[in-house]
Motif scaffolding. Structure first.
Motif, mmCIF file in Angstrom:
data_model
loop_
_atom_site.group_PDB
_atom_site.id
_atom_site.type_symbol
_atom_site.label_atom_id
_atom_site.label_comp_id
_atom_site.label_asym_id
_atom_site.label_seq_id
_atom_site.Cartn_x
_atom_site.Cartn_y
_atom_site.Cartn_z
ATOM 1 N N VAL A 47 0.755 -1.046 0.296
ATOM 2 C CA VAL A 47 -0.282 -0.308 -0.321
ATOM 3 C C VAL A 47 0.944 1.018 0.394
ATOM 4 N N ASP A 48 2.050 1.337 1.004
ATOM 5 C CA ASP A 48 3.097 2.381 0.758
ATOM 6 C C ASP A 48 3.664 2.801 -0.402
ATOM 7 N N ALA A 49 3.787 1.716 -1.344
ATOM 8 C CA ALA A 49 4.858 1.718 -2.709
ATOM 9 C C ALA A 49 3.807 2.149 -3.766
ATOM 10 N N ALA A 50 2.250 2.099 -3.415
ATOM 11 C CA ALA A 50 1.491 2.361 -4.460
ATOM 12 C C ALA A 50 0.601 3.559 -3.710
ATOM 13 N N ARG A 51 0.689 4.284 -2.436
ATOM 14 C CA ARG A 51 0.535 5.303 -2.867
ATOM 15 C C ARG A 51 1.453 6.702 -3.097
ATOM 16 N N GLN A 52 2.882 5.963 -2.662
ATOM 17 C CA GLN A 52 4.334 6.633 -3.679
ATOM 18 C C GLN A 52 4.283 6.803 -4.853
ATOM 19 N N ASN A 53 3.732 5.428 -5.611
ATOM 20 C CA ASN A 53 3.703 5.784 -7.074
ATOM 21 C C ASN A 53 2.081 6.828 -8.032
ATOM 22 N N SER A 54 1.206 6.997 -6.584
ATOM 23 C CA SER A 54 0.184 7.842 -7.150
ATOM 24 C C SER A 54 0.276 9.417 -7.158
ATOM 25 N N GLN A 55 1.675 9.397 -5.785
ATOM 26 C CA GLN A 55 1.957 11.265 -5.575
ATOM 27 C C GLN A 55 2.608 11.279 -6.718
ATOM 28 N N GLU A 79 2.142 14.571 -9.218
ATOM 29 C CA GLU A 79 3.132 15.362 -8.931
ATOM 30 C C GLU A 79 3.983 16.056 -10.499
ATOM 31 N N LEU A 80 3.795 14.517 -11.224
ATOM 32 C CA LEU A 80 4.124 15.020 -12.373
ATOM 33 C C LEU A 80 3.320 15.277 -13.028
ATOM 34 N N LEU A 81 1.990 15.500 -13.302
ATOM 35 C CA LEU A 81 0.071 16.242 -13.533
ATOM 36 C C LEU A 81 0.271 17.114 -13.379
ATOM 37 N N GLY A 82 1.125 17.519 -12.736
ATOM 38 C CA GLY A 82 1.081 18.876 -12.219
ATOM 39 C C GLY A 82 2.042 19.868 -13.325
ATOM 40 N N HIS A 83 4.012 19.318 -12.641
ATOM 41 C CA HIS A 83 4.526 19.641 -13.446
ATOM 42 C C HIS A 83 4.401 20.343 -14.710
ATOM 43 N N HIS A 84 3.940 18.935 -15.591
ATOM 44 C CA HIS A 84 3.055 19.678 -16.889
ATOM 45 C C HIS A 84 2.342 20.061 -17.675
ATOM 46 N N ALA A 85 1.578 19.922 -16.676
ATOM 47 C CA ALA A 85 -0.039 21.334 -16.380
ATOM 48 C C ALA A 85 0.501 22.642 -16.995
ATOM 49 N N ALA A 86 2.076 22.924 -15.528
ATOM 50 C CA ALA A 86 2.432 24.365 -15.217
ATOM 51 C C ALA A 86 3.330 24.923 -17.314
ATOM 52 N N SER A 87 3.550 23.855 -17.384
ATOM 53 C CA SER A 87 4.500 23.549 -18.502
ATOM 54 C C SER A 87 3.662 23.816 -19.604
ATOM 55 N N PHE A 88 2.929 23.277 -19.451
ATOM 56 C CA PHE A 88 1.666 23.380 -21.053
ATOM 57 C C PHE A 88 0.879 25.041 -20.947
ATOM 58 N N ARG A 125 -2.783 12.122 -16.792
ATOM 59 C CA ARG A 125 -4.259 12.206 -15.773
ATOM 60 C C ARG A 125 -4.625 10.820 -16.517
ATOM 61 N N ARG A 126 -4.836 10.242 -16.659
ATOM 62 C CA ARG A 126 -5.016 8.528 -16.854
ATOM 63 C C ARG A 126 -3.989 7.401 -16.529
ATOM 64 N N GLY A 127 -3.364 7.995 -16.245
ATOM 65 C CA GLY A 127 -2.072 6.565 -15.357
ATOM 66 C C GLY A 127 -2.960 7.444 -14.252
ATOM 67 N N ILE A 128 -2.748 8.293 -13.517
ATOM 68 C CA ILE A 128 -2.663 8.803 -12.244
ATOM 69 C C ILE A 128 -4.270 8.160 -12.428
ATOM 70 N N LEU A 129 -5.207 7.813 -12.053
ATOM 71 C CA LEU A 129 -6.477 6.962 -12.548
ATOM 72 C C LEU A 129 -6.607 6.021 -12.422
ATOM 73 N N TYR A 130 -5.138 5.259 -12.904
ATOM 74 C CA TYR A 130 -4.802 3.607 -12.615
ATOM 75 C C TYR A 130 -4.035 3.704 -11.609
ATOM 76 N N ARG A 131 -3.464 4.266 -11.066
ATOM 77 C CA ARG A 131 -2.630 4.214 -10.117
ATOM 78 C C ARG A 131 -3.827 4.140 -8.880
ATOM 79 N N LEU A 132 -4.250 5.101 -9.093
ATOM 80 C CA LEU A 132 -5.356 5.460 -7.735
ATOM 81 C C LEU A 132 -5.809 4.309 -7.055
ATOM 82 N N ASN A 133 -6.434 3.696 -8.460
ATOM 83 C CA ASN A 133 -7.767 2.988 -8.362
ATOM 84 C C ASN A 133 -6.545 0.793 -7.923
#
Length: 508
Positions: free
Chosen positions: A164-172, A176-185, A202-210
Motif C-alpha cells: 500500500v505504501d508503494a502504491a501511494r508513492q506511485n500515485s503521489q 506531482e508529474l501531472l502538476g509539473h507538465h500542466a504548468a509547462s503546458f 491523468r489517465r495514468g493517475i486514475l489507474y494508479r489511484l485505483n
C-alpha cells in the motif's frame, strides 16, 4: 469545458482521497534485547500498532521466564545454604555421653534435626528441577508462539502495508508529474510531448489511484482478520501464562507445606521428650559416681589415717588445769584450760578439747627441756619457760616467764610434775638446748603400734567421741621425780568448770 483546466485542476475527490489517506512510513527492522529481529512499525498505523503489541506480550513472557529462572537458581542456593546449616549440627555431639542414646531424648532430637535439614536441602533441589523442567518450558513455548505470530503479521499484514505504501508513492509521483507538465503546458502555449501530455498523465493517475485503493482494501481486510484473530491469540497467551503460574504455585505450595511439616516434626519431637528422661538416664549411667541420697551420712566412727596411732601422737598426760593469768590479768586469778604433754617435749595449752568446731591451735606451747619446774605446793606447781606458740619472730623475741598451775588435787599436781620433770630441769639446774635435752632425757613411749602407710576412712560426724580424750600414757623411765599416785587410772577432784569433769589417766 477547458481541457487545460481539467488537467491542471484534478477533481476535488482526488485531493480529498489523498488528504484523508494516511500514507504509511517505511518500517525499519531493529534488534531486540534478546537478539531477535523485531518489526519497528509505526504505532499510528494498524499493522505497526499490532506488531508493537506483540512485542509487549513477548517481553512480558520474557520477564516471566527470567523470574522463574531466578527462583529456580534461588532454590539451588537455598539447598546449598541448608547444607551449611547442616554442618552446624555437630555429629556426634560434644560430651555426647551425657545424653541418652535411646529414642525420645536429646540425641534423638538432634538426629531428627539433621534428617529434616537434609530433607529440606533435597526439597529445594527438587523444586528447582520442577521449575526448570516443567514450568519454564511452558513459557518458552509461549515465547516461541508470540515470535511466530509476530513473523506472521510482519510477513502478511506487514507486507500488505508495504505494498500500500508503494502504491501511494506511485500515485503521489504521478500527481506531482501531472502538476509539473500542466504548468509547462500553460507556459509553453500547449507544446508538450506525447508522453507528457497531461491527458495521458491523468489517465495514468486514475489507474494508479485505483491500484492504490485496491491494495488498501485488501490490506484492510487482512488487518481486520488479524485483529479478529488477535483477541483469540491473546486469550491463548493469558491461558498459557495462567497454566504456567498455577504449576509454579503448585510446586512452591507443595514445598512450603512439606517445609511446614518438617518444622512441625522437629517441634513435636522436642515436645515429646519427658522432662525427667535425660536426668533419669544420667543417674542410671553414673550411679557409681554420683552421691546416693539414700545412703547414711558419714561419721567419725572408725575413721583412721596414716600415722594416726604413731607413738609421737599419743599424749603422755592430758586434762584440765588452772593457770594464773599474767600481768594485768593476774587480778582475775586462775582460769581453766586443757593441757597436754606430748612425747616431743611440749606442754600445750588449749581452750578446750574440741577438735571439730574449730581448728585447734595451742594458746601456749612451752618447750619443757628449756624450762624449769618448781616444787609442788599442795595442788599448785610452777614452770618457768618461753612461749613457742607464736611466729618465728615472736619466738625469738619471747622472754622466759613463770607460769603458775593448779591441779584439782595434790596427787594430780604430783603426777603432772613427774611427767613434766622427765623433760624439764629442776629449780636448781640450768636449761639446756632442745637437742641436748632430747639426747640426755630419752622418752619412753608406746612402741607396740607401728607406723601406718595406708589411709582408712570411716563415716564423719560432729557428734562422734573426741579422739583426743583420756588417752593412756606411759611415764618415762628416766623421770627424776616419781609420782606418789598409784599406777592405775584415777579420777581427779571435781572442778568448778566443765573442763574439770575430764579425768586424768596414766598408764605405767
Amino acid at each position: 469545458m477547458n481541457i487545460a483546466h481539467y488537467f491542471t485542476s484534478p477533481p476535488p475527490n482526488y485531493y480529498a482521497l489523498m488528504a484523508t489517506t494516511n500514507l504509511p512510513t517505511r518500517a525499519n527492522t531493529v534488534r531486540t534485547d534478546s537478539g531477535e529481529e523485531a518489526f519497528d512499525g509505526d504505532p499510528s498505523s494498524a499493522a505497526g500498532l499490532l506488531i508493537e503489541r506483540l512485542q509487549a506480550w513477548k517481553h512480558m513472557c520474557g520477564y516471566l521466564e527470567n523470574y522463574i529462572s531466578h527462583v529456580a537458581k534461588d532454590e539451588q542456593s537455598k539447598a546449598k545454604d541448608q547444607e551449611k546449616i547442616l554442618k552446624t549440627l555437630s555429629d556426634p555431639l560434644k560430651e555426647a555421653h551425657h545424653f541418652d542414646t535411646a529414642i525420645g531424648g536429646i540425641s534423638s532430637l538432634f538426629d531428627n534435626l539433621r534428617a529434616n535439614t537434609q530433607a529440606q536441602s533435597q526439597l529445594h533441589v527438587e523444586t528447582s528441577k520442577n521449575l526448570t523442567g516443567q514450568v519454564l518450558p511452558i513459557l518458552e513455548r509461549l515465547h516461541a508462539e508470540i515470535k511466530n505470530k509476530n513473523k506472521e503479521i510482519t510477513n502478511g499484514a506487514g507486507k500488505g502495508s508495504k505494498v500500500v505504501d508503494a502504491a501511494r508513492q506511485n500515485s503521489q509521483k504521478a500527481i506531482e508529474l501531472l502538476g509539473h507538465h500542466a504548468a509547462s503546458f500553460d507556459s509553453s502555449g500547449g507544446k508538450v510531448t506525447a508522453q507528457h501530455d497531461p491527458y495521458v498523465i491523468r489517465r495514468g493517475i486514475l489507474y494508479r489511484l485505483n491500484r492504490q485503493i485496491l491494495e488498501e482494501n485488501s490490506n484492510r481486510q487482512d488487518l481486520i482478520a488479524v485483529q479478529n484473530a488477535f483477541s483469540q491469540f491473546e486469550a491463548h497467551v493469558i491461558t498459557t501464562v495462567q497454566t504456567a503460574l498455577n504449576a509454579f504455585n503448585q510446586f512452591m505450595s507443595t514445598q512450603t507445606d512439606r517445609q511446614k511439616a518438617m518444622y512441625g516434626d522437629i517441634a513435636a519431637t522436642a515436645s515429646n521428650i519427658p522432662l525427667n528422661f535425660e536426668w533419669d538416664g544420667f543417674i542410671r549411667r553414673n550411679n557409681a559416681v554420683l552421691v546416693n541420697p539414700n545412703a547414711a551420712p558419714r561419721t567419725m566412727d572408725g575413721v583412721s589415717f596414716p600415722n594416726d596411732s604413731h607413738r609421737a601422737t599419743k599424749p603422755l598426760i592430758e586434762g584440765s588445769l588452772e593457770r594464773k593469768s599474767r600481768g594485768m590479768g593476774a587480778l582475775k586469778g586462775y582460769s581453766t584450760g586443757y593441757y597436754v604433754v606430748t612425747p616431743a617435749g611440749y606442754l600445750h595449752e588449749y581452750k578446750d578439747n574440741d577438735n571439730f568446731h574449730k581448728d585447734p591451735a595451742p594458746e601456749i606451747s612451752l618447750y619443757l627441756p628449756d624450762s624449769i619446774i618448781g616444787a609442788v605446793d599442795g595442788p599448785k606447781f610452777t614452770i618457768k619457760g618461753k612461749d613457742s606458740s607464736g611466729s618465728k619472730l615472736g619466738q625469738k623475741m619471747a622472754i622466759s616467764s613463770e607460769f603458775q598451775f593448779k591441779a584439782h588435787t595434790h596427787a594430780d599436781a604430783e603426777q603432772w610434775r613427774s611427767i613434766v620433770a622427765s623433760f624439764a630441769n629442776s629449780s636448781n639446774s640450768l636449761p639446756t638446748s632442745p637437742v641436748e635435752s632430747r639426747n640426755i632425757t630419752p622418752i619412753a613411749t608406746r612402741m607396740e603400734e607401728p607406723q601406718q602407710s595406708g589411709v582408712t576412712s570411716g563415716p564423719l560426724s560432729a557428734t562422734s567421741p573426741q579422739a583426743g580424750s583420756a588417752h593412756p600414757i606411759t611415764s618415762p623411765t628416766s623421770a627424776t621425780t616419781t609420782s606418789p599416785a598409784s599406777a592405775g587410772p584415777y579420777h581427779g577432784a571435781p572442778a568448778a568448770t566443765p573442763l574439770g569433769d575430764r579425768k586424768y589417766v596414766e598408764k605405767s
